[in-house]
Motif scaffolding. Structure first.
Motif, PDB file in Angstrom:
ATOM      1  N   GLY A 437     -14.126  -4.496  -3.988  1.00 39.83           N
ATOM      2  CA  GLY A 437     -14.684  -4.866  -2.897  1.00 39.83           C
ATOM      3  C   GLY A 437     -14.918  -3.738  -1.757  1.00 39.83           C
ATOM      4  N   THR A 438     -14.588  -2.509  -2.324  1.00 39.10           N
ATOM      5  CA  THR A 438     -14.450  -1.479  -0.900  1.00 39.10           C
ATOM      6  C   THR A 438     -15.292  -0.330  -1.675  1.00 39.10           C
ATOM      7  OG1 THR A 438     -13.236  -0.037   0.020  1.00 39.10           O
ATOM      8  CG2 THR A 438     -12.335  -0.098  -2.104  1.00 39.10           C
ATOM      9  N   GLN A 439     -15.815   0.597  -0.635  1.00 43.95           N
ATOM     10  CA  GLN A 439     -16.701   1.676  -1.110  1.00 43.95           C
ATOM     11  C   GLN A 439     -15.860   2.995  -0.760  1.00 43.95           C
ATOM     12  OE1 GLN A 439     -19.516   2.627   2.010  1.00 43.95           O
ATOM     13  NE2 GLN A 439     -19.340   0.604   3.017  1.00 43.95           N
ATOM     14  N   TYR A 440     -14.484   2.801  -0.674  1.00 40.58           N
ATOM     15  CA  TYR A 440     -13.568   3.753  -0.543  1.00 40.58           C
ATOM     16  C   TYR A 440     -12.712   4.014  -1.840  1.00 40.58           C
ATOM     17  CZ  TYR A 440     -15.370   3.859   4.223  1.00 40.58           C
ATOM     18  OH  TYR A 440     -16.184   3.844   5.144  1.00 40.58           O
ATOM     19  N   GLY A 441     -13.127   3.579  -3.025  1.00 45.82           N
ATOM     20  CA  GLY A 441     -12.507   3.500  -4.288  1.00 45.82           C
ATOM     21  C   GLY A 441     -11.638   4.880  -4.489  1.00 45.82           C
ATOM     22  N   ARG A 442     -12.661   6.070  -4.037  1.00 44.68           N
ATOM     23  CA  ARG A 442     -12.438   7.454  -4.408  1.00 44.68           C
ATOM     24  C   ARG A 442     -10.880   8.124  -3.857  1.00 44.68           C
ATOM     25  NH1 ARG A 442     -16.321   7.212  -0.956  1.00 44.68           N
ATOM     26  NH2 ARG A 442     -16.138   8.475   0.922  1.00 44.68           N
ATOM     27  N   LEU A 443     -10.370   6.923  -2.590  1.00 43.98           N
ATOM     28  CA  LEU A 443      -9.125   7.434  -2.092  1.00 43.98           C
ATOM     29  C   LEU A 443      -8.116   6.992  -3.071  1.00 43.98           C
ATOM     30  CD1 LEU A 443      -9.623   6.054   1.628  1.00 43.98           C
ATOM     31  CD2 LEU A 443      -9.609   8.519   0.554  1.00 43.98           C
ATOM     32  N   TYR A 444      -8.203   6.401  -4.071  1.00 45.97           N
ATOM     33  CA  TYR A 444      -7.155   5.570  -5.069  1.00 45.97           C
ATOM     34  C   TYR A 444      -6.257   6.707  -5.631  1.00 45.97           C
ATOM     35  CZ  TYR A 444      -4.901   3.718  -8.981  1.00 45.97           C
ATOM     36  OH  TYR A 444      -3.960   3.350  -9.886  1.00 45.97           O
ATOM     37  N   TRP A 445      -6.532   8.075  -5.889  1.00 43.33           N
ATOM     38  CA  TRP A 445      -5.642   9.192  -6.433  1.00 43.33           C
ATOM     39  C   TRP A 445      -4.776   9.261  -5.210  1.00 43.33           C
ATOM     40  CZ3 TRP A 445      -4.341  14.071  -5.162  1.00 43.33           C
ATOM     41  CH2 TRP A 445      -3.450  14.641  -6.199  1.00 43.33           C
ATOM     42  N   ALA A 446      -5.194   9.395  -4.129  1.00 42.53           N
ATOM     43  CA  ALA A 446      -4.167   9.877  -3.098  1.00 42.53           C
ATOM     44  C   ALA A 446      -3.349   8.635  -2.639  1.00 42.53           C
ATOM     45  CB  ALA A 446      -5.111  10.236  -1.942  1.00 42.53           C
ATOM     46  N   TRP A 447      -3.593   7.749  -2.684  1.00 46.57           N
ATOM     47  CA  TRP A 447      -2.824   6.447  -2.461  1.00 46.57           C
ATOM     48  C   TRP A 447      -1.775   6.291  -3.413  1.00 46.57           C
ATOM     49  CZ3 TRP A 447      -3.336   1.148  -5.220  1.00 46.57           C
ATOM     50  CH2 TRP A 447      -2.390   0.243  -4.462  1.00 46.57           C
ATOM     51  N   ILE A 448      -1.982   6.495  -4.642  1.00 47.94           N
ATOM     52  CA  ILE A 448      -1.005   6.256  -5.786  1.00 47.94           C
ATOM     53  C   ILE A 448      -0.151   7.613  -5.533  1.00 47.94           C
ATOM     54  CG2 ILE A 448      -0.840   7.093  -8.181  1.00 47.94           C
ATOM     55  CD1 ILE A 448      -0.903   4.019  -7.336  1.00 47.94           C
ATOM     56  N   HIS A 449      -0.532   8.701  -5.239  1.00 44.31           N
ATOM     57  CA  HIS A 449       0.483   9.686  -5.360  1.00 44.31           C
ATOM     58  C   HIS A 449       1.182   9.656  -3.934  1.00 44.31           C
ATOM     59  CE1 HIS A 449      -2.105  11.321  -8.410  1.00 44.31           C
ATOM     60  NE2 HIS A 449      -0.939  12.283  -8.844  1.00 44.31           N
ATOM     61  N   LEU A 450       0.817   9.213  -3.035  1.00 46.87           N
ATOM     62  CA  LEU A 450       1.380   9.311  -1.656  1.00 46.87           C
ATOM     63  C   LEU A 450       2.677   8.250  -2.236  1.00 46.87           C
ATOM     64  CD1 LEU A 450      -1.061   9.092   1.189  1.00 46.87           C
ATOM     65  CD2 LEU A 450       0.787  10.738   0.677  1.00 46.87           C
ATOM     66  N   LEU A 451       2.370   7.138  -2.785  1.00 44.52           N
ATOM     67  CA  LEU A 451       3.271   6.052  -3.020  1.00 44.52           C
ATOM     68  C   LEU A 451       4.452   6.257  -3.951  1.00 44.52           C
ATOM     69  CD1 LEU A 451       1.313   2.550  -3.498  1.00 44.52           C
ATOM     70  CD2 LEU A 451       2.810   3.240  -1.700  1.00 44.52           C
ATOM     71  N   ARG A 452       3.846   7.223  -4.903  1.00 45.42           N
ATOM     72  CA  ARG A 452       4.877   7.808  -5.842  1.00 45.42           C
ATOM     73  C   ARG A 452       5.799   8.803  -5.451  1.00 45.42           C
ATOM     74  NH1 ARG A 452       1.089   8.188 -11.443  1.00 45.42           N
ATOM     75  NH2 ARG A 452       1.737   5.922 -11.843  1.00 45.42           N
ATOM     76  N   TYR A 453       5.484   9.620  -4.606  1.00 48.82           N
ATOM     77  CA  TYR A 453       6.221  10.823  -4.276  1.00 48.82           C
ATOM     78  C   TYR A 453       6.653  10.682  -2.791  1.00 48.82           C
ATOM     79  CZ  TYR A 453       4.555  12.068  -8.896  1.00 48.82           C
ATOM     80  OH  TYR A 453       4.374  11.644 -10.129  1.00 48.82           O
ATOM     81  N   VAL A 454       5.764  10.753  -1.966  1.00 46.04           N
ATOM     82  CA  VAL A 454       5.935  11.042  -0.460  1.00 46.04           C
ATOM     83  C   VAL A 454       6.787   9.914   0.094  1.00 46.04           C
ATOM     84  CG1 VAL A 454       4.859  11.330   1.626  1.00 46.04           C
ATOM     85  CG2 VAL A 454       3.978  12.260  -0.163  1.00 46.04           C
ATOM     86  N   VAL A 455       6.291   8.479  -0.366  1.00 38.37           N
ATOM     87  CA  VAL A 455       7.271   7.485   0.438  1.00 38.37           C
ATOM     88  C   VAL A 455       8.710   7.427  -0.033  1.00 38.37           C
ATOM     89  CG1 VAL A 455       7.139   5.195   0.505  1.00 38.37           C
ATOM     90  CG2 VAL A 455       5.175   6.225   0.661  1.00 38.37           C
ATOM     91  N   PRO A 456       8.850   7.792  -1.290  1.00 41.68           N
ATOM     92  CA  PRO A 456      10.257   7.629  -1.552  1.00 41.68           C
ATOM     93  C   PRO A 456      11.090   8.796  -0.933  1.00 41.68           C
ATOM     94  CG  PRO A 456       8.908   7.138  -3.496  1.00 41.68           C
ATOM     95  CD  PRO A 456       8.085   7.710  -2.479  1.00 41.68           C
ATOM     96  N   ILE A 457      10.381   9.991  -1.093  1.00 42.26           N
ATOM     97  CA  ILE A 457      11.257  11.064  -0.407  1.00 42.26           C
ATOM     98  C   ILE A 457      11.736  10.782   1.011  1.00 42.26           C
ATOM     99  CG2 ILE A 457      11.119  13.339   0.379  1.00 42.26           C
ATOM    100  CD1 ILE A 457       9.591  14.091  -2.354  1.00 42.26           C
ATOM    101  N   GLY A 458      10.388  10.262   1.686  1.00 46.45           N
ATOM    102  CA  GLY A 458      10.682   9.964   3.234  1.00 46.45           C
ATOM    103  C   GLY A 458      11.633   8.850   3.417  1.00 46.45           C
ATOM    104  N   VAL A 459      11.866   7.887   2.428  1.00 45.55           N
ATOM    105  CA  VAL A 459      12.802   6.899   2.897  1.00 45.55           C
ATOM    106  C   VAL A 459      14.208   7.189   2.566  1.00 45.55           C
ATOM    107  CG1 VAL A 459      13.601   4.479   1.899  1.00 45.55           C
ATOM    108  CG2 VAL A 459      11.234   5.014   2.190  1.00 45.55           C
ATOM    109  N   VAL A 460      14.390   8.071   1.466  1.00 45.39           N
ATOM    110  CA  VAL A 460      15.766   8.539   1.086  1.00 45.39           C
ATOM    111  C   VAL A 460      16.099   9.338   2.259  1.00 45.39           C
ATOM    112  CG1 VAL A 460      16.877  10.230  -0.418  1.00 45.39           C
ATOM    113  CG2 VAL A 460      15.313   8.215  -1.136  1.00 45.39           C
ATOM    114  N   LEU A 461      15.275  10.193   2.796  1.00 53.36           N
ATOM    115  CA  LEU A 461      15.807  10.893   3.996  1.00 53.36           C
ATOM    116  C   LEU A 461      16.306  10.188   5.026  1.00 53.36           C
ATOM    117  CD1 LEU A 461      13.058  13.706   4.117  1.00 53.36           C
ATOM    118  CD2 LEU A 461      15.481  14.101   3.498  1.00 53.36           C
TER     119      LEU A 461
END
Ligand code: PHE
Length: 478
Positions: A437-461
């Motif tokens: 349902g979205t036309q912004y599907g190309r943001l998928y890669w960024a979404w997954i990488h932020l969730l995988r790496y950036v979010v966990p590091i931020g929360v641990v800090l």
């Protein structure tokens, strides 16, 4: 077991956006964000906050709505539906329900103050009293202060009233209660905020406020302040406890995930910034300090209003706005608890709402009787000592609940949600879900990488900071 009863849906995408923005926009935006900005000296703190919203908040918001929309169930059932039988991930759902009880119990007390202040403004009481009589209305949280106990019955009364309103709305269901009231309260909130912004622009403090909030100042910023910005991203976007999972569960499975998450996050951010541009010009025009802490809205601002022409009118607009913002957030907190009992236990909405609302009301009594407080003050920035509890802060029930929720429960829940979606949910289903349902599907890669790496590091800090391990960084000059 997933329930088969009709759980209800939003009447349209706009209905969802208003309700979700209603959840996100609350005391966190209009009260907490301006005062932590003030304490951290504005400027760079605001920029860092914006980065935290974009890189940590937004991906988790999308992940939460994804979980809810896919499972069509509240958090506990959603984690069960999307993981293997007996999997421990369901614990993230439980944590969310528990967090809803904890947060709403003290949130309602602060919202009660906002209502009390709205009443004082409407009745003209603020205009009649002198500035030094305003501070004692908002007791200091110092347990030796006798003023604290004088305010206790009043705090209790407003807490009960506010919970009563929240219960009355949630009992009406998704369309008839939550969405209906979001459609009424949110436009009023936007309107009042714009009118107040117009007023603030005519004060001589406006230019100074613009510079304070958006100028390149970093003199007061510390590493702990950076983590405070990160922690606040969770609270302000209502993340980490399943509020967005729950609201997302009333979406249809092909409703656009990406634009809705972005719209809600952008609205929340704009309102926090506009709140600063309403508050600081008035604070500056009347010669007050931006770094007043939790009392910025409850002490400094009324003192400014008391000196302003037609101050009662402006104060009324502001505190009614604050009450409305708190109400639409409280509704979402209660809805998380209520939807659990409806989905998992098959209870009727009325029974679930009355019971959960009643328990939260009782749970909030000690907070109401704690009087004023260093609210949110035992948060990320000021936490020191073994447990991260600020020494000498006179930590009471109220502070303890806030500390627990903001420093531990929300980040932990957010971490669980990010890891679950990024590493556990099947890759193909996840990608398809994101693109539906979205036309912004190309943001998928960024979404997954932020969730995988950036979010966990931020929360641990954030955790390291909460247990005081990063205190040493504070010593380092920037
Ligand atoms: N986002 C709300 C605020 O900014 C608070 C909230 C937190 C609401 C968690 C729901 C869930 O005030």
């Amino acid at each position: 077991m997933m329930s088969t009863i009709d759980r209800g849906h939003w009447s349209s995408k706009l209905g969802f956006i208003l309700a979700a923005a209603g959840s996100a926009v609350g005391l966190g935006n209009i009260w907490k964000f301006p005062y932590i900005t003030g304490e951290n000296g504005g400027g760079w703190f605001v920029l860092i906050y914006l980065i935290c919203i974009a890189c940590v908040g937004l991906p988790i918001m999308t992940a939460e709505i994804f979980i809810g929309r896919t499972a069509q169930s509240s958090p506990v059932g959603a984690f069960r539906a999307l993981s293997r039988p007996g999997s421990p991930w369901i614990g993230v759902g439980w944590l969310g329900v528990a967090t809803a009880f904890v947060i709403l119990s003290y949130y309602s007390v602060v919202a009660g103050w906002a209502m009390h202040y709205a009443w004082l403004s409407i009745s003209g009481a603020f205009a009649r009293i002198s500035p030094d009589q305003i501070a004692p209305i908002f007791a200091t949280g110092d347990l030796s202060d006798p003023g604290l106990y004088e305010n206790a019955p009043l705090n209790l009364l407003w807490h009960i009233l506010f919970m009563g309103l929240t219960i009355a709305i949630v009992i009406g269901g998704i369309r008839g209660g939550v969405e209906r009231w979001a459609r009424i309260l949110m436009p009023v909130l936007f309107l009042f905020l714009l009118v107040l912004l117009g007023r603030a622009m005519t004060t001589e403090g406006f230019a100074g406020a613009l510079d304070f909030v958006f100028g390149p100042h970093s003199d007061k910023l510390t590493p702990a302040g950076v983590l405070e910005a990160l922690g606040h991203a969770f609270f302000t976007l209502s993340l980490g406890m399943g509020a967005m999972i729950t609201y997302g569960s009333y979406l249809k499975s092909d409703d656009d995930l990406v634009t809705t998450s972005i719209t809600v996050s952008v609205l929340d951010t704009i309102i926090a910034l506009v709140a600063c541009m309403v508050l600081f010009p008035i604070i500056f025009a009347y010669g007050m300090e931006p770094s007043a802490g939790p009392g910025l809205v409850f002490v400094s601002l009324p003192i400014a209003f008391a000196q302003m022409p037609a101050g009662s009118f402006w104060a009324t607009l502001f505190f009614v706005l604050l009450t409305f913002a708190a109400l639409t957030s409280a509704i979402s907190l209660l809805e998380v608890a209520v939807s659990y009992f409806i989905d998992e236990k098959g209870w009727k909405r009325s029974r679930a709402t009355l019971l959960c609302g009643g328990v939260i009301l009782v749970l909030g009594i000690p907070s109401a009787l704690s009087g004023g407080t260093e609210l949110f003050g035992a948060g990320f920035q000021s936490a020191t000592g073994a447990l991260g509890i600020k020494e000498g802060a006179g930590l009471n029930w109220f502070d303890f609940f806030d500390y627990l929720a903001s420093n531990w429960m929300l980040p932990l829940g957010g971490l669980g949600i990010a890891l679950f979606v990024a590493w556990r949910v099947g890759g193909e289903a996840r990608e398809q879900g994101f693109r539906a349902g979205t036309q912004y599907g190309r943001l998928y890669w960024a979404w997954i990488h932020l969730l995988r790496y950036v979010v966990p590091i931020g929360v641990v800090l954030v955790f390291l900071n909460a247990i005081g391990l990063l205190g040493i960084l504070d010593e380092i000059a920037w």
